[in-house]
Design an enzyme around this catalytic site. Structure first.
Site, short mmCIF file in Angstrom:
data_model
loop_
_atom_site.label_atom_id
_atom_site.label_comp_id
_atom_site.label_asym_id
_atom_site.label_seq_id
_atom_site.Cartn_x
_atom_site.Cartn_y
_atom_site.Cartn_z
N GLU A 56 -0.14 71.41 -37.31
CA GLU A 56 -1.07 71.33 -38.43
C GLU A 56 -2.47 71.80 -38.03
OE1 GLU A 56 1.66 67.64 -38.88
OE2 GLU A 56 1.02 69.04 -37.32
N CYS A 79 1.70 63.22 -37.97
CA CYS A 79 1.55 61.98 -37.19
C CYS A 79 0.32 61.21 -37.63
CB CYS A 79 1.48 62.31 -35.71
SG CYS A 79 0.02 63.24 -35.22
N SER A 171 35.32 86.23 -12.21
CA SER A 171 34.89 85.93 -13.57
C SER A 171 33.79 86.87 -14.08
CB SER A 171 34.40 84.49 -13.66
OG SER A 171 33.29 84.28 -12.81
N PRO A 295 34.54 73.75 -15.51
CA PRO A 295 35.39 72.87 -16.32
C PRO A 295 35.37 71.41 -15.89
CG PRO A 295 36.72 74.29 -14.91
CD PRO A 295 35.33 74.82 -14.83
N LEU A 297 32.79 69.69 -14.43
CA LEU A 297 31.53 69.07 -14.86
C LEU A 297 31.51 68.91 -16.38
CD1 LEU A 297 28.79 67.98 -13.98
CD2 LEU A 297 27.87 70.29 -14.24
N ALA A 300 33.47 65.92 -17.31
CA ALA A 300 32.78 64.67 -17.04
C ALA A 300 31.81 64.34 -18.17
CB ALA A 300 32.03 64.76 -15.71
#
Length: 365
Positions: A56, A79, A171, A295, A297, A300
């Site tokens: 603002e 705020c 990969s 995969p 982690l 989890a």
């Protein structure tokens, strides 16, 4: 009732707010548009960094005297408290704004009440315009307010048959340059990027943002319970700060160039406690996490109920074998599947980017 001009101004404010992603935590992202008494846009602003002027104030400064008698469109309720900056509600009153339209009420006890202050000063304050869009743009901060932990976005890249690497573990690269560039945008919007020691050993990623002008580098976080990270790892360079999370008994003498935190072990399975990690990051001001680990982690985090959004990049390719995108998530039968609501499907170069959220995610009010 909102007019087409109102909607256009608020949509512009939402777009402005997005410019602050990755640089405002622990504060929210906020955008503001000011129109004069004829409805012409005369000021724009967004919250750029924690401790700096709010949206603002930037918009009012941009508008100057032209704001008097005009309307302010704000993505979050102005705020009403004094922190590192003065109350935005007071700034709007002093600028002579006659009407304020805000998308989402402020849920924090210390900042709420701005709308009431505006109304007490004789200013019209209207709530809810494009509320769903504004919430989505501010989802990380709103999640952190609601849950007391950072919002977690899990990103992965896979072939159409769900493989994140070939059988020989290669990969690079499953997805296209366009998709990889889009991942850097996700990094730029996050406060922290998290990987595990397996990803670190296999790929030696730097985890820095590249190709996004003006981006604030996120905190790089490595979960390495036995402190096996090698001294020359790219994640330890000086591009961005790094935090290495280790087990309570790990020998950390070989870790140089990074902050270290000791965490308790996970209650089940192996590795470190996901809730403890998120509590640590929250205490450091992190409100948004990009999970880029492998995969195990990811599993989890899913098992801990700590994945709030999933972004999957699917390449038009087949491998037939190799690791899957997710494992160890504690899902043993189809009845326990984590069902998702797909929110977006977009083509990125030759790939498909799918965004989804857990179907059980509570809806923001």
């Amino acid at each position: 009732m909102a007019t087409a001009a109102d909607t256009a101004a608020m949509r512009r404010a939402i777009a402005l707010a997005a410019r602050g992603l990755g640089s405002t935590s622990p504060n929210p992202v906020v955008g503001c548009v000011v129109t004069d008494d004829t409805g012409r846009i005369v000021g724009e602003g967004y919250h750029r960094r924690a401790g700096g002027p709010h949206a603002e104030v930037h918009a009012l400064t941009d508008a100057g005297d032209r704001a008097r008698g005009g309307t302010a469109y704000v993505t979050l309720e102005p705020c009403d408290h004094t922190g590192r900056t003065a109350p935005c509600a007071r700034a709007l009153i002093e600028a002579g704004i006659r009407r304020v339209v805000y998308a989402v009420p402020d849920p924090t006890p210390q900042a709420t009440g701005g709308a009431a202050t505006l109304r007490a000063a004789g200013i019209t304050a209207e709530e809810g315009l494009l509320g769903a869009e504004a919430r989505d743009g501010n989802t990380a901060w709103l999640t952190a307010v609601r849950t007391g932990r950072p919002h977690v976005l899990w990103k992965y890249a896979a072939t159409l048959d769900g493989r994140i690497a070939a059988e020989d573990r290669t990969s690079r690269w499953i997805t296209s340059p366009e998709a990889r560039a889009d991942v850097h945008r996700l990094r730029a919007e996050a406060d922290a990027v998290v990987v595990g020691s397996g990803t670190l050993a296999a790929d030696d990623p730097q985890l820095a943002v590249r190709g996004v002008p003006g981006a604030v580098q996120p905190l790089r976080v490595v979960l390495d319970s036995r402190a096996t990270i090698r001294p020359g790892a790219r994640v330890l360079d000086d591009t961005a700060p790094t935090l290495v999370a280790v087990g309570e008994d790990a020998d950390t003498g070989g870790i140089l160039g990074a902050d270290v935190v000791r965490l308790p072990a996970a209650g089940t399975g192996t590795g470190l406690s996901v809730p403890a990690l998120l509590a640590e990051l929250y205490g450091r001001g992190v409100r948004s996490v990009l999970l880029e680990g492998g995969p195990t982690l990811a599993g989890a985090f899913v098992a801990a109920g700590a994945v709030d959004r999933v972004v999957g990049y699917l390449a038009p390719a087949l491998l037939g074998a190799g690791p899957a995108a997710l494992t160890g998530a504690g899902i043993g039968t189809i009845a326990d599947a984590l069902r998702l609501d797909m929110t977006e499907a977009v083509r990125i170069g030759p790939d498909l980017r799918i965004t989804a959220v857990p179907a059980t995610t509570p809806k923001e009010r």
